[in-house]
Design an enzyme around this catalytic site. Structure first.
Site, PDB file in Angstrom:
ATOM      1  N   PRO A  12     -25.028  49.842  13.386  1.00 25.06           N
ATOM      2  CA  PRO A  12     -25.893  50.971  13.035  1.00 25.06           C
ATOM      3  C   PRO A  12     -27.388  50.646  13.041  1.00 25.06           C
ATOM      4  CG  PRO A  12     -24.805  50.098  11.082  1.00 25.06           C
ATOM      5  CD  PRO A  12     -24.158  49.443  12.264  1.00 25.06           C
ATOM      6  N   ASN A  13     -28.136  51.625  13.468  1.00 24.71           N
ATOM      7  CA  ASN A  13     -29.605  51.622  13.488  1.00 24.71           C
ATOM      8  C   ASN A  13     -30.199  50.752  14.597  1.00 24.71           C
ATOM      9  OD1 ASN A  13     -29.918  53.322  11.099  1.00 24.71           O
ATOM     10  ND2 ASN A  13     -29.090  51.567   9.991  1.00 24.71           N
ATOM     11  N   ARG A  20     -38.077  50.688  14.903  1.00 24.00           N
ATOM     12  CA  ARG A  20     -37.646  50.418  13.543  1.00 24.00           C
ATOM     13  C   ARG A  20     -38.252  49.116  13.029  1.00 24.00           C
ATOM     14  NH1 ARG A  20     -31.804  47.687  12.597  1.00 24.00           N
ATOM     15  NH2 ARG A  20     -31.818  47.909  10.345  1.00 24.00           N
ATOM     16  N   TYR A  25     -38.165  43.350  13.402  1.00 30.81           N
ATOM     17  CA  TYR A  25     -37.258  43.300  14.559  1.00 30.81           C
ATOM     18  C   TYR A  25     -37.984  43.244  15.912  1.00 30.81           C
ATOM     19  CZ  TYR A  25     -33.850  44.627  11.019  1.00 30.81           C
ATOM     20  OH  TYR A  25     -33.056  44.649   9.904  1.00 30.81           O
ATOM     21  N   ASN A  76     -23.569  42.154  16.966  1.00 29.85           N
ATOM     22  CA  ASN A  76     -24.573  42.297  15.908  1.00 29.85           C
ATOM     23  C   ASN A  76     -24.096  43.478  15.062  1.00 29.85           C
ATOM     24  OD1 ASN A  76     -26.674  42.767  14.202  1.00 29.85           O
ATOM     25  ND2 ASN A  76     -28.278  42.619  15.759  1.00 29.85           N
ATOM     26  N   ALA A  79     -26.027  46.405   9.472  1.00 23.44           N
ATOM     27  CA  ALA A  79     -25.760  46.470   8.024  1.00 23.44           C
ATOM     28  C   ALA A  79     -24.282  46.311   7.676  1.00 23.44           C
ATOM     29  CB  ALA A  79     -26.296  47.789   7.468  1.00 23.44           C
ATOM     30  N   GLU A 100     -21.517  35.936  16.231  1.00 26.66           N
ATOM     31  CA  GLU A 100     -22.288  36.912  15.445  1.00 26.66           C
ATOM     32  C   GLU A 100     -23.775  36.676  15.700  1.00 26.66           C
ATOM     33  OE1 GLU A 100     -21.378  36.412  11.281  1.00 26.66           O
ATOM     34  OE2 GLU A 100     -23.081  37.637  10.635  1.00 26.66           O
ATOM     35  N   HIS A 102     -27.819  38.009  14.816  1.00 30.94           N
ATOM     36  CA  HIS A 102     -28.805  38.823  14.088  1.00 30.94           C
ATOM     37  C   HIS A 102     -30.181  38.506  14.645  1.00 30.94           C
ATOM     38  CE1 HIS A 102     -25.787  39.988  11.229  1.00 30.94           C
ATOM     39  NE2 HIS A 102     -25.423  38.728  11.177  1.00 30.94           N
ATOM     40  N   ARG A 109     -34.277  36.910   3.990  1.00 25.96           N
ATOM     41  CA  ARG A 109     -34.506  38.294   3.562  1.00 25.96           C
ATOM     42  C   ARG A 109     -33.830  38.557   2.214  1.00 25.96           C
ATOM     43  NH1 ARG A 109     -33.423  42.201   8.382  1.00 25.96           N
ATOM     44  NH2 ARG A 109     -34.629  43.574   7.001  1.00 25.96           N
TER      45      ARG A 109
HETATM   46  C1  DQA Z   1     -29.635  42.714  11.511  1.00 24.18           C
HETATM   47  C2  DQA Z   1     -29.813  42.255  10.071  1.00 24.18           C
HETATM   48  C3  DQA Z   1     -29.102  43.185   9.112  1.00 24.18           C
HETATM   49  O1  DQA Z   1     -29.270  42.751   7.776  1.00 24.18           O
HETATM   50  C4  DQA Z   1     -29.662  44.583   9.226  1.00 24.18           C
HETATM   51  O2  DQA Z   1     -28.927  45.470   8.399  1.00 24.18           O
HETATM   52  C5  DQA Z   1     -29.727  45.081  10.616  1.00 24.18           C
HETATM   53  C6  DQA Z   1     -30.069  44.162  11.694  1.00 24.18           C
HETATM   54  C7  DQA Z   1     -30.467  41.868  12.508  1.00 24.18           C
HETATM   55  O3  DQA Z   1     -30.191  41.942  13.697  1.00 24.18           O
HETATM   56  O4  DQA Z   1     -31.385  41.153  12.085  1.00 24.18           O
HETATM   57  O5  DQA Z   1     -29.569  46.280  10.876  1.00 24.18           O
HETATM   58  O6  DQA Z   1     -28.272  42.581  11.879  1.00 24.18           O
END
Ligand code: DQA
Length: 151
Positions: A12-13, A20, A25, A76, A79, A100, A102, A109
């Protein structure tokens, strides 16, 4: 011989990447990330299936599909990393190598981002290296698949 297929799934997002929180990011969009992955895949001689969804259930179903179609999963989970036992169970169920990724360093964080349910299913985790993490993961996944083939 057919190229091995590697799934690259985004949670998501991540469709908002570039807009964003650019201070966290960066300004690269998800389309740019897909392009970078496609170029890396070409060099590595693998195929990719790059997708994004905001829905947890959809991600679970896509992971199930991988059992039949993919040799490895780069994910990825955004959240959902920090909340989703369903995602962990799906990744454990498909019995494929998982990496995985990120973009940000989740350990620098908020405390709630330090926990990943997904890591238990992952052979490795890349975080904090920006979008380059995706291409590094592709390189690593290709090596894992090649090693499987020579065993
Ligand atoms: C994320 C890190 C997560 O904590 C966050 O909720 C994201 C992006 C990253 O790519 O740094 O949406 O996965």
């Amino acid at each position: 011989m057919e190229r091995p297929l590697i799934a690259i799934f985004n949670g998501p997002n991540l469709n908002m990447l570039g807009l964003r929180q650019p201070e966290v990011y960066g300004r690269t969009t998800l389309d740019d990330v897909e392009q970078l992955c496609a170029q890396a895949a070409e060099r590595l001689d693998v195929g990719i299936d790059f997708r994004q969804t905001n829905a947890e259930g959809e991600l679970v179903s896509w992971i199930h599909e991988c059992r039949e179609m993919a040799r490895g999963i780069i994910i990825n989970p955004a959240a959902f990393t920090h909340t989703s036992i369903a995602l962990l169970d799906a990744l454990l169920a498909v019995d494929l190598p998982v990496i995985e990724v990120h973009i940000s360093n989740i350990h620098r964080r908020e405390a709630f981002r330090h926990i990943s349910y997904v890591s238990k299913a992952a052979v490795g985790v890349i975080c904090g290296l920006g979008v380059q993490g995706y291409t590094l993961a592709l390189q690593a996944m290709t090596d894992i698949i090649m090693n499987e083939e020579t065993q």
